[in-house]
Design a protein around this motif. Structure first.
Motif, short mmCIF file in Angstrom:
data_model
loop_
_atom_site.label_atom_id
_atom_site.label_comp_id
_atom_site.label_asym_id
_atom_site.label_seq_id
_atom_site.Cartn_x
_atom_site.Cartn_y
_atom_site.Cartn_z
N ASN A 1 -24.87 -0.80 -102.39
CA ASN A 1 -24.24 -1.57 -101.30
C ASN A 1 -25.10 -1.60 -100.03
OD1 ASN A 1 -23.89 1.17 -100.97
ND2 ASN A 1 -21.89 1.01 -100.00
N THR A 2 -26.40 -1.30 -100.15
CA THR A 2 -27.28 -1.38 -98.97
C THR A 2 -27.54 -2.85 -98.65
OG1 THR A 2 -28.37 0.67 -99.64
CG2 THR A 2 -29.50 -0.69 -98.00
N THR A 3 -27.21 -3.25 -97.43
CA THR A 3 -27.38 -4.67 -97.07
C THR A 3 -28.33 -4.86 -95.89
OG1 THR A 3 -25.46 -4.54 -95.61
CG2 THR A 3 -25.08 -5.35 -97.84
N PHE A 4 -28.70 -3.77 -95.22
CA PHE A 4 -29.45 -3.95 -93.97
C PHE A 4 -30.40 -2.78 -93.78
CE2 PHE A 4 -30.08 -4.56 -89.42
CZ PHE A 4 -29.92 -5.94 -89.27
N ILE A 5 -31.63 -3.07 -93.35
CA ILE A 5 -32.60 -2.02 -93.00
C ILE A 5 -33.01 -2.22 -91.55
CG2 ILE A 5 -34.88 -1.02 -93.46
CD1 ILE A 5 -34.56 -1.68 -96.37
N GLY B 1 -17.64 -1.42 -96.00
CA GLY B 1 -18.09 -1.00 -97.33
C GLY B 1 -19.60 -1.07 -97.50
N ASP B 2 -20.29 -1.68 -96.53
CA ASP B 2 -21.74 -1.80 -96.64
C ASP B 2 -22.44 -0.51 -96.22
OD1 ASP B 2 -21.58 -4.36 -97.55
OD2 ASP B 2 -22.30 -5.33 -95.71
N HIS B 3 -23.65 -0.40 -96.70
CA HIS B 3 -24.52 0.73 -96.36
C HIS B 3 -25.77 0.20 -95.68
CE1 HIS B 3 -27.88 3.55 -97.55
NE2 HIS B 3 -27.07 4.36 -96.88
#
Ligand SMILES: *Cc1c(COP(=O)(O)O)cnc(C)c1O
Length: 385
Positions: free
Chosen positions: A143-147, A97-99
């Motif tokens: 839901n953005t959790t990581f770059i 579910g993460d983006h």
């Protein structure tokens, strides 16, 4: 911390191994215990001591302490390859579910993870042109959790403003990771700029001799423990003691190799820029590079890799040029002692080659430890073919 101290002395407890100057290779899979309680403690906290070499190993630990100090980080984990050092921290920080936001055209195996593997577990990736911070902002989702960053990348050297990305991500609780392989911590310090996790392949500059693979990710103690206790131990992708020992040996000469390669690269760039057969040339410390100013601001060095095109960029002329080189070998990878060339068109089916697409014409050169004149002569004769 003093670079010479880190490389020559740090974490080398020589009195524990007969005052040997070179560290031993602790080629052991497991460690024994005298008491049940000692074993119980090791089970309870595998990061607190030596139990089994899929976890910690003394030879690997010498390397680990040096590499985390180089990154200016609290701790790091050393993996069997750079790809493993990308996979574990990403996997540790995303769930279904993460983006995730990634710079466009990241290292090819990172891209395969984003495109083929993570979608199977419900994690979606948006690629952005990382040259503008506005593109990261526009790509943010609740839901953005990581770059995922790579600055510069290893073909076109596109940069991201690392401090700006960190300032965007930190207040939102988004974890940032950079592939710092191009610069190494000697030429760029992402953690000091606010990036959470600094990753690099040790196969390239750290090893430096084209004889082993390895990878490293640095960050806080807490972040490393989180990865260690889950992905690192579960996937079992930690480095082997002998390979860690080779990387320790490579590390001894890292600063001088990068210095030498910097001088050679400068001479090679100057030669190619004035050559009538060369079209575009891409190198982050070249004054004509589009992001030259940002490169000067956040990097203290650039060397080795550069990309160029031939004015006559047909597959035939690219092929002729690459095959005419007598000393510069054609191979993947980079960062070793030997100079290398790789044409982009080798990865493109002949029917798909688009002569109007400059990217298809790219030739990447890696300048190794040979003398600049030796390389320039080779390039000159191949360009004359
Ligand atoms: C080679 C490379 C990797 C992967 O490292 P391996 O050690 O080959 O797994 C990652 N990023 C960059 C930029 C690389 O050049």
């Amino acid at each position: 911390m003093d670079l010479s101290y880190i490389i020559n002395e740090m974490a080398e407890d020589r009195e524990h191994y007969f005052n040997a100057v070179a560290p031993p290779i602790m080629q052991t899979s497991n460690f024994s215990f005298k008491t049940v309680d000692g074993l119980r403690q090791a089970f309870a906290d595998e990061m607190g001591g030596y139990l089994y070499s899929r976890g910690l190993n003394p030879t690997v630990d010498i390397l680990r302490r040096k590499l985390s100090a180089l990154d200016g980080a609290e701790d790091c984990l050393v993996f069997g390859s750079g790809a493993a050092a990308i996979f574990a921290p990403v996997l540790a920080h995303v769930k279904s579910g993460d983006h995730l936001i990634s710079v466009r055209q990241p290292y090819s195996w990172a891209q395969r993870m984003f495109d083929n593997l993570l979608p199977r577990f419900g994690v979606q990736t948006t690629y952005v042109d990382g040259r503008s911070i506005a593109n990261f902002e526009a790509a943010l989702q609740p839901n953005t959790t990581f770059i995922y960053l790579e600055s510069p990348n290893s073909w076109t050297y596109e940069l991201q403003d690392l401090a700006a990305v960190a300032a965007l991500a930190r207040p939102r609780g988004i974890t940032t990771l950079i592939d710092n392989s191009y610069c190494t911590p000697l030429y760029q310090q992402p953690i000091a700029l606010g990036i959470d996790l600094a990753m690099q392949t040790a196969t390239k500059y750290i090893g430096g001799h084209s004889d082993t693979l390895g990878g490293v990710v640095s960050g806080t103690h807490a972040a490393m423990r989180r990865i260690f206790e889950s992905e690192y131990l579960t996937v079992g992708s930690g480095i082997q003691p002998f390979n860690a020992w080779l990387l320790l040996r490579g590390l001894r000469t890292l600063p001088m190799r990068l210095e030498k390669i910097s001088r050679t690269t400068e001479a090679v760039v100057a030669f190619l820029k004035q050559h009538p057969r060369i079209g575009r040339l891409l190198f982050p410390f070249d004054k004509d590079f589009p992001q030259y100013e940002l490169a000067q601001k956040q990097m203290t060095g650039a060397c080795g890799l550069l990309t160029f095109t031939l004015k006559d960029g047909t597959v035939e002329s690219i092929t002729k040029f690459c095959e005419a080189l007598k000393h510069i070998q054609m191979a993947v990878s980079w960062g070793g002692y030997e100079s290398l060339v790789i044409p982009r068109c080798a990865g493109i089916a002949p029917a798909d080659f688009d002569a109007a697409n400059e990217g298809h014409q790219y030739i990447r050169l890696y300048a190794g430890l040979e003398e600049a004149d030796y390389l320039i002569k080779d390039l000159e004769q191949a360009l004359a073919v």
